[in-house]
Design an enzyme around this catalytic site. Sequence first.
Site, PDB file in Angstrom:
ATOM      1  N   SER A 146      49.950  28.033  38.490  1.00  0.00           N
ATOM      2  CA  SER A 146      49.138  27.934  37.272  1.00  0.00           C
ATOM      3  C   SER A 146      49.525  29.029  36.279  1.00  0.00           C
ATOM      4  O   SER A 146      50.066  30.073  36.676  1.00  0.00           O
ATOM      5  CB  SER A 146      47.656  28.094  37.663  1.00  0.00           C
ATOM      6  OG  SER A 146      46.817  28.064  36.540  1.00  0.00           O
ATOM      7  N   GLY A 147      49.257  28.777  35.021  1.00  0.00           N
ATOM      8  CA  GLY A 147      49.317  29.802  33.980  1.00  0.00           C
ATOM      9  C   GLY A 147      50.593  30.640  33.965  1.00  0.00           C
ATOM     10  O   GLY A 147      51.715  30.121  33.957  1.00  0.00           O
ATOM     11  N   GLY A 191      51.892  32.578  36.223  1.00  0.00           N
ATOM     12  CA  GLY A 191      52.706  32.519  37.439  1.00  0.00           C
ATOM     13  C   GLY A 191      53.657  31.334  37.407  1.00  0.00           C
ATOM     14  O   GLY A 191      54.841  31.464  37.739  1.00  0.00           O
ATOM     15  N   SER A 247      45.390  44.399  33.599  1.00  0.00           N
ATOM     16  CA  SER A 247      44.833  43.809  32.374  1.00  0.00           C
ATOM     17  C   SER A 247      44.301  44.939  31.516  1.00  0.00           C
ATOM     18  O   SER A 247      43.883  45.979  32.039  1.00  0.00           O
ATOM     19  CB  SER A 247      43.686  42.865  32.734  1.00  0.00           C
ATOM     20  OG  SER A 247      42.974  42.486  31.570  1.00  0.00           O
ATOM     21  N   THR A 285      40.259  39.774  46.289  1.00  0.00           N
ATOM     22  CA  THR A 285      41.364  38.858  45.957  1.00  0.00           C
ATOM     23  C   THR A 285      42.447  39.577  45.163  1.00  0.00           C
ATOM     24  O   THR A 285      43.639  39.526  45.517  1.00  0.00           O
ATOM     25  CB  THR A 285      40.825  37.687  45.100  1.00  0.00           C
ATOM     26  OG1 THR A 285      39.775  37.041  45.819  1.00  0.00           O
ATOM     27  CG2 THR A 285      41.920  36.697  44.770  1.00  0.00           C
ATOM     28  N   LEU A 311      44.674  34.778  49.068  1.00  0.00           N
ATOM     29  CA  LEU A 311      44.531  36.238  49.048  1.00  0.00           C
ATOM     30  C   LEU A 311      43.186  36.735  49.577  1.00  0.00           C
ATOM     31  O   LEU A 311      43.067  37.902  49.947  1.00  0.00           O
ATOM     32  CB  LEU A 311      44.755  36.758  47.621  1.00  0.00           C
ATOM     33  CG  LEU A 311      46.214  36.681  47.150  1.00  0.00           C
ATOM     34  CD1 LEU A 311      46.289  36.782  45.627  1.00  0.00           C
ATOM     35  CD2 LEU A 311      47.069  37.761  47.790  1.00  0.00           C
ATOM     36  N   GLY A 327      50.386  33.186  43.059  1.00  0.00           N
ATOM     37  CA  GLY A 327      49.703  32.374  42.044  1.00  0.00           C
ATOM     38  C   GLY A 327      50.699  31.584  41.217  1.00  0.00           C
ATOM     39  O   GLY A 327      50.607  31.539  39.987  1.00  0.00           O
ATOM     40  N   TYR A 378      25.819  44.041  40.343  1.00  0.00           N
ATOM     41  CA  TYR A 378      27.036  43.282  40.048  1.00  0.00           C
ATOM     42  C   TYR A 378      27.100  42.904  38.569  1.00  0.00           C
ATOM     43  O   TYR A 378      26.122  42.433  37.995  1.00  0.00           O
ATOM     44  CB  TYR A 378      27.071  42.002  40.890  1.00  0.00           C
ATOM     45  CG  TYR A 378      28.249  41.120  40.541  1.00  0.00           C
ATOM     46  CD1 TYR A 378      29.524  41.445  40.987  1.00  0.00           C
ATOM     47  CD2 TYR A 378      28.095  40.001  39.726  1.00  0.00           C
ATOM     48  CE1 TYR A 378      30.615  40.678  40.644  1.00  0.00           C
ATOM     49  CE2 TYR A 378      29.182  39.213  39.385  1.00  0.00           C
ATOM     50  CZ  TYR A 378      30.442  39.556  39.838  1.00  0.00           C
ATOM     51  OH  TYR A 378      31.524  38.802  39.493  1.00  0.00           O
ATOM     52  N   ASN A 393      50.846  38.355  40.841  1.00  0.00           N
ATOM     53  CA  ASN A 393      50.341  37.731  39.623  1.00  0.00           C
ATOM     54  C   ASN A 393      48.979  37.060  39.808  1.00  0.00           C
ATOM     55  O   ASN A 393      48.196  36.978  38.859  1.00  0.00           O
ATOM     56  CB  ASN A 393      51.395  36.697  39.172  1.00  0.00           C
ATOM     57  CG  ASN A 393      50.836  35.674  38.210  1.00  0.00           C
ATOM     58  OD1 ASN A 393      50.766  35.914  37.015  1.00  0.00           O
ATOM     59  ND2 ASN A 393      50.417  34.517  38.731  1.00  0.00           N
TER      60      ASN A 393
HETATM   61  N1  LIG Z   1      45.283  34.995  30.905  1.00  0.00           N
HETATM   62  C1  LIG Z   1      44.983  36.195  30.395  1.00  0.00           C
HETATM   63  O1  LIG Z   1      44.548  36.332  29.239  1.00  0.00           O
HETATM   64  C2  LIG Z   1      45.162  37.442  31.227  1.00  0.00           C
HETATM   65  C3  LIG Z   1      44.888  38.687  30.634  1.00  0.00           C
HETATM   66  C4  LIG Z   1      45.046  39.846  31.404  1.00  0.00           C
HETATM   67  C5  LIG Z   1      45.453  39.749  32.721  1.00  0.00           C
HETATM   68  N2  LIG Z   1      45.711  38.531  33.270  1.00  0.00           N
HETATM   69  C6  LIG Z   1      46.131  38.466  34.667  1.00  0.00           C
HETATM   70  O2  LIG Z   1      47.239  37.614  34.790  1.00  0.00           O
HETATM   71  C7  LIG Z   1      47.265  37.034  36.099  1.00  0.00           C
HETATM   72  C8  LIG Z   1      47.563  35.544  35.992  1.00  0.00           C
HETATM   73  O3  LIG Z   1      46.487  34.941  35.338  1.00  0.00           O
HETATM   74  P1  LIG Z   1      46.584  33.532  34.585  1.00  0.00           P
HETATM   75  O4  LIG Z   1      46.058  33.775  33.222  1.00  0.00           O
HETATM   76  O5  LIG Z   1      47.891  32.914  34.773  1.00  0.00           O
HETATM   77  O6  LIG Z   1      45.435  32.722  35.374  1.00  0.00           O
HETATM   78  P2  LIG Z   1      45.443  31.322  36.130  1.00  0.00           P
HETATM   79  O7  LIG Z   1      46.111  30.278  35.331  1.00  0.00           O
HETATM   80  O8  LIG Z   1      44.029  31.106  36.545  1.00  0.00           O
HETATM   81  O9  LIG Z   1      46.339  31.629  37.401  1.00  0.00           O
HETATM   82  C9  LIG Z   1      45.846  32.459  38.424  1.00  0.00           C
HETATM   83  C10 LIG Z   1      46.573  32.139  39.707  1.00  0.00           C
HETATM   84  O10 LIG Z   1      45.984  32.929  40.746  1.00  0.00           O
HETATM   85  C11 LIG Z   1      45.690  32.067  41.832  1.00  0.00           C
HETATM   86  N3  LIG Z   1      44.603  32.554  42.666  1.00  0.00           N
HETATM   87  C12 LIG Z   1      43.315  32.739  42.321  1.00  0.00           C
HETATM   88  N4  LIG Z   1      42.609  33.106  43.395  1.00  0.00           N
HETATM   89  C13 LIG Z   1      43.469  33.169  44.447  1.00  0.00           C
HETATM   90  C14 LIG Z   1      43.329  33.462  45.818  1.00  0.00           C
HETATM   91  N5  LIG Z   1      42.142  33.753  46.360  1.00  0.00           N
HETATM   92  N6  LIG Z   1      44.425  33.437  46.600  1.00  0.00           N
HETATM   93  C15 LIG Z   1      45.634  33.101  46.070  1.00  0.00           C
HETATM   94  N7  LIG Z   1      45.831  32.787  44.786  1.00  0.00           N
HETATM   95  C16 LIG Z   1      44.739  32.817  43.976  1.00  0.00           C
HETATM   96  C17 LIG Z   1      45.310  30.754  41.170  1.00  0.00           C
HETATM   97  O11 LIG Z   1      45.296  29.706  42.123  1.00  0.00           O
HETATM   98  P3  LIG Z   1      44.347  28.407  41.878  1.00  0.00           P
HETATM   99  O12 LIG Z   1      44.940  27.671  40.727  1.00  0.00           O
HETATM  100  O13 LIG Z   1      44.449  27.678  43.171  1.00  0.00           O
HETATM  101  O14 LIG Z   1      42.976  28.917  41.605  1.00  0.00           O
HETATM  102  C18 LIG Z   1      46.421  30.671  40.133  1.00  0.00           C
HETATM  103  O15 LIG Z   1      47.606  30.243  40.728  1.00  0.00           O
HETATM  104  C19 LIG Z   1      45.924  37.384  36.744  1.00  0.00           C
HETATM  105  O16 LIG Z   1      46.108  38.430  37.666  1.00  0.00           O
HETATM  106  C20 LIG Z   1      45.084  37.866  35.590  1.00  0.00           C
HETATM  107  O17 LIG Z   1      44.105  38.818  35.975  1.00  0.00           O
HETATM  108  C21 LIG Z   1      45.594  37.379  32.552  1.00  0.00           C
END
Ligand SMILES: NC(=O)c1ccc[n+]([C@@H]2O[C@H](COP(=O)([O-])OP(=O)(O)OC[C@H]3O[C@@H](n4cnc5c(N)ncnc54)[C@H](OP(=O)(O)O)[C@@H]3O)[C@@H](O)[C@H]2O)c1
Length: 308
Positions: free
Chosen positions: A42-43, A45, A161, A134, A87, A39, A183, A113
């Site tokens: 974005s974000g 990662g 998380s 995923t 994934l 990942g 769900y 990530n």
């Molecule tokens: N942000 C928060 O507040 C928070 C809090 C707790 C935990 N987390 C965890 O932190 C991690 C990163 O999150 P983030 O906040 O940086 O979110 P994000 O900006 O949405 O980034 C998520 C990344 O995962 C990728 N991804 C999603 N579905 C995928 C798939 N099927 N196969 C491969 N890659 C996939 C996305 O790709 P696309 O851009 O192509 O969709 C993106 O690169 C996640 O695991 C999340 O659960 C985040």
Amino acid sequence: MSIYEMFKARGSSGFGYGSTAEEVSDGLSLRGKTILITGCNSGLGLESMRVLVLHGAKVLGTARTLEKARAACAAVGGGAVPLACELSDPGSVRACVEAVRRGGDRLDALVCNAGIMALPKLEQAHGIELQFFTNHVGHFILVTGLLDRLAEDGRVVMLSSSAHTRAPREGIRFDDLAGAKGYTPWGHYGQSKLANLLFAKELARRFAGTRQTSNAVHPGVIRTNLGRHMPSLANLVFSLVGPLVLKTVAQGAATQVHAAVHPAMATTSGAYLADCNVAVPRADADDPALARKLWEVSESIVAGLPAR
Ligand SMILES: NC(=O)c1ccc[n+]([C@@H]2O[C@H](COP(=O)([O-])OP(=O)(O)OC[C@H]3O[C@@H](n4cnc5c(N)ncnc54)[C@H](OP(=O)(O)O)[C@@H]3O)[C@@H](O)[C@H]2O)c1
């Protein structure tokens, strides 16, 4: 600076809520290190990859498509190698594993990530609820496929998380991984994040007696694309009050970067980390029988998936 940050003290690591990924890696040379991060486009990662590259690491940056990975790697300058890894598609994950193996790198860290959150309606991949597939199954295939490429002191970092506490009371609903019996967006996100945590802990048990480590991370609450499925009103409120109460992306990436590269983390394994310090997860995250069962069920899910 967020209001919350002003009142949060640093922990025993010397870092805390307000620390950024650049701060926790300040002064480190990562030359000669290879780190895979999923990942990367974005974000958290993307920020983690940027900071790791800044310190000289070779980052294998994966995204759902090669185009996305290429664009992200180009955006952080040299030092990042783009790879496709969707994934929810076992064929894509296996192809990514093969590509890493062909590249011949020893992995100093594997940062799992990528993730999706709170899908409004039930979606499935290969008959399994999509967040579980995923966030957990895809990473299970990736990590187990690369374990023999992990350096002797290699680290696995799983993004969990604090929302793991929203998993069902019984932990993982092994009798309904399809999500068909009821769900809920947050219950199933929580279940997938509890699975990330249990996986990290089971892997740590399997690493016992070696110098390899495995930890799970709660990065904080950060406004990223993760919230794309949240109702528009919630997104509006987040955008208004976010700067006051949420972490920045730079702060959000700190705990995973700390876990992946900080020398002080070399012997920490089986921990749940938040704000760059050891934290306490919900009680059943420490249940070895539950973690072992998840591992075994995951193996049998993966064995039943198409080979290509
Ligand atoms: N942000 C928060 O507040 C928070 C809090 C707790 C935990 N987390 C965890 O932190 C991690 C990163 O999150 P983030 O906040 O940086 O979110 P994000 O900006 O949405 O980034 C998520 C990344 O995962 C990728 N991804 C999603 N579905 C995928 C798939 N099927 N196969 C491969 N890659 C996939 C996305 O790709 P696309 O851009 O192509 O969709 C993106 O690169 C996640 O695991 C999340 O659960 C985040």
